[in-house]
Design a protein around this motif. Structure first.
Motif, short mmCIF file in Angstrom:
data_model
loop_
_atom_site.label_atom_id
_atom_site.label_comp_id
_atom_site.label_asym_id
_atom_site.label_seq_id
_atom_site.Cartn_x
_atom_site.Cartn_y
_atom_site.Cartn_z
N PRO A 13 0.80 -1.22 0.00
CA PRO A 13 0.00 0.00 0.00
C PRO A 13 0.84 1.28 0.00
N VAL A 14 2.10 1.20 0.37
CA VAL A 14 2.94 2.40 0.42
C VAL A 14 3.59 2.65 -0.95
N SER A 15 4.27 1.61 -1.48
CA SER A 15 4.93 1.79 -2.78
C SER A 15 3.94 1.67 -3.94
N GLU A 16 2.76 1.10 -3.66
CA GLU A 16 1.73 0.83 -4.68
C GLU A 16 2.27 -0.05 -5.81
N LYS A 17 3.18 -0.96 -5.46
CA LYS A 17 3.71 -1.92 -6.44
C LYS A 17 3.22 -3.33 -6.11
N VAL A 197 -0.08 -9.23 7.10
CA VAL A 197 -1.52 -9.00 6.93
C VAL A 197 -1.84 -8.58 5.50
N VAL A 198 -2.85 -9.23 4.94
CA VAL A 198 -3.35 -8.87 3.61
C VAL A 198 -4.81 -8.44 3.79
N ALA A 199 -5.17 -7.29 3.24
CA ALA A 199 -6.58 -6.87 3.27
C ALA A 199 -7.18 -7.16 1.91
N GLU A 200 -8.35 -7.81 1.92
CA GLU A 200 -9.00 -8.22 0.66
C GLU A 200 -10.23 -7.38 0.37
N GLY A 201 -10.51 -7.19 -0.90
CA GLY A 201 -11.75 -6.51 -1.30
C GLY A 201 -11.67 -5.01 -1.15
N ILE A 202 -10.49 -4.45 -1.33
CA ILE A 202 -10.31 -3.00 -1.19
C ILE A 202 -10.63 -2.32 -2.51
N GLU A 203 -11.59 -1.42 -2.46
CA GLU A 203 -12.04 -0.78 -3.69
C GLU A 203 -11.80 0.72 -3.68
N GLN A 204 -11.45 1.29 -2.53
CA GLN A 204 -11.35 2.75 -2.46
C GLN A 204 -10.04 3.28 -1.91
N LYS A 205 -9.69 4.44 -2.45
CA LYS A 205 -8.42 5.06 -2.11
C LYS A 205 -8.28 5.34 -0.61
N GLN A 206 -9.35 5.83 0.01
CA GLN A 206 -9.21 6.16 1.44
C GLN A 206 -8.98 4.92 2.28
N GLN A 207 -9.44 3.76 1.78
CA GLN A 207 -9.18 2.50 2.49
C GLN A 207 -7.70 2.13 2.38
N VAL A 208 -7.14 2.37 1.19
CA VAL A 208 -5.71 2.08 0.99
C VAL A 208 -4.88 2.95 1.93
N PHE A 210 -5.81 4.39 4.75
CA PHE A 210 -6.01 3.96 6.13
C PHE A 210 -5.17 2.71 6.43
N LEU A 211 -5.21 1.74 5.53
CA LEU A 211 -4.48 0.48 5.75
C LEU A 211 -2.97 0.70 5.73
N ALA A 212 -2.51 1.61 4.89
CA ALA A 212 -1.07 1.92 4.85
C ALA A 212 -0.65 2.50 6.21
N GLU A 213 -1.47 3.38 6.75
CA GLU A 213 -1.18 3.99 8.06
C GLU A 213 -1.12 2.94 9.16
N GLN A 214 -1.97 1.93 9.04
CA GLN A 214 -2.04 0.90 10.08
C GLN A 214 -0.96 -0.17 9.91
N GLY A 215 -0.16 -0.08 8.88
CA GLY A 215 0.92 -1.04 8.70
C GLY A 215 0.50 -2.35 8.04
N CYS A 216 -0.63 -2.32 7.33
CA CYS A 216 -1.07 -3.51 6.59
C CYS A 216 -0.04 -3.79 5.48
N ASP A 217 0.37 -5.05 5.34
CA ASP A 217 1.47 -5.37 4.42
C ASP A 217 1.06 -5.38 2.95
N MET A 218 -0.13 -5.91 2.68
CA MET A 218 -0.53 -6.05 1.29
C MET A 218 -2.01 -5.78 1.10
N ILE A 219 -2.34 -5.31 -0.09
CA ILE A 219 -3.72 -5.03 -0.43
C ILE A 219 -4.10 -5.73 -1.72
N GLN A 220 -5.23 -6.42 -1.64
CA GLN A 220 -5.74 -7.14 -2.80
C GLN A 220 -7.15 -6.62 -3.04
N GLY A 221 -7.39 -6.01 -4.16
CA GLY A 221 -8.74 -5.50 -4.38
C GLY A 221 -8.86 -4.77 -5.69
#
Ligand code: C2E
Ligand code: MG
Ligand code: MG
Length: 242
Positions: A13-17, A197-208, A210-221
């Motif tokens: 979520p930080v590098s967006e890669k 931690v991987v968060a699934e079903g992320i569809e919105q920028k503000q969720q990304v 928020f999750l980046a701030e909380q230290g979530c490792d990966m985002i799938q959505g």
């Protein structure tokens, strides 16, 4: 061969890669077109065909990763779903090893996703299988965490490497103040247990954000990408320098 392996990338979520992917099955039927797994997996769970489908997906993934290796590509971690039905097999870890080794793929880049509902059965047996899989060098994740009833208890007993937060936490976009607290603390809990931690079903920028701030490792959505055919995935990866 009507069953196709699709890949949905997971992003930092930080590098967006893209830093990983999940293999998901699609039925490409000549009569009915592309059929999603929710329409046939429940039937296959009942008629027992699910174990064959699952073996097929593990083999296809191992084949794909060994192809990437031959092409000189940097290894890329991909997870694949394990059906509940498989977790009753005592020799599951050896069985998976056999499927993967047939193609000479590296274990370290294959992650096995098990849903929480699989954790209903014999916990001791499950933990034994998880330990064996890890001994063979595979990674193991708990899929759809928070969707069932046994979540916290399962975390206590099962030494999985990755926690996948269920889509339900994020449905509708606005998590609300209570939702945010629950997600934040779930991430903290996973971190305390040394899990990714991987968060699934992320569809919105503000969720990304928020999750980046909380230290979530990966985002799938869908915010980043939908599941796609292998060729499309490879094209997408080519746009990112190694
Ligand atoms: P899952 O393992 O939790 O997979 C994630 C599901 O969430 C995928 O649906 C994916 O397309 C969807 N998804 C991802 N991001 C978003 C998003 O931002 N918004 C929305 N609305 N959905 C999103 P899919 O591919 O339909 O798979 C459904 C379930 O079917 C999977 O859930 C998994 O339990 C099962 N499944 C899929 N492929 C396989 C397989 O090869 N073997 C086994 N045993 N089960 C599979
Ligand atoms: Mg999954
Ligand atoms: Mg899931």
């Amino acid at each position: 061969k009507e069953f196709k392996l699709y890949l949905q990338p997971k992003y930092n979520p930080v590098s967006e890669k893209p830093v990983g992917a999940e293999a998901l099955v699609r039925w490409d039927s000549p009569e009915d077109g592309l059929i999603s797994p929710s329409s046939f997996i429940p039937i296959f769970e009942e008629n027992g065909f699910i174990t064959q489908l699952y073996d097929y997906m593990v083999s296809e993934l191992a084949k794909l990763q060994s192809e990437w290796k031959l092409q000189g590509k940097k290894p890329f971690p991909v997870s694949v779903n394990v059906s509940r039905a498989n977790f009753t097999k005592e020799n599951l870890a050896q069985h998976i090893c056999g499927l993967v080794d047939a193609y000479g793929a590296e274990h370290a880049y294959i992650e096995l996703e098990v849903t929480e509902s699989a954790f209903f059965g014999d916990k001791e047996m499950l933990q034994k299988i998880i330990q064996e899989l890890k001994m063979y060098g595979f990674r193991v994740s708990m899929d759809d965490f928070g969707a069932g009833y046994s979540s916290l208890n399962s975390l206590k007993d099962l030494t999985v490497d990755v926690l996948k937060l269920d889509m339900d936490f994020f449905r509708g976009g606005d998590m609300g103040p209570r939702g945010e607290i629950v997600v934040k603390e779930a991430i903290r809990l996973a971190k305390s247990l040394n899990m990714q931690v991987v968060a699934e079903g992320i569809e919105q920028k503000q969720q990304v954000e928020f999750l980046a701030e909380q230290g979530c490792d990966m985002i799938q959505g869908f915010y980043f990408a939908k599941p796609m055919p292998v060729e499309e995935f490879e094209k997408m990866m080519n746009r990112y320098p190694a």
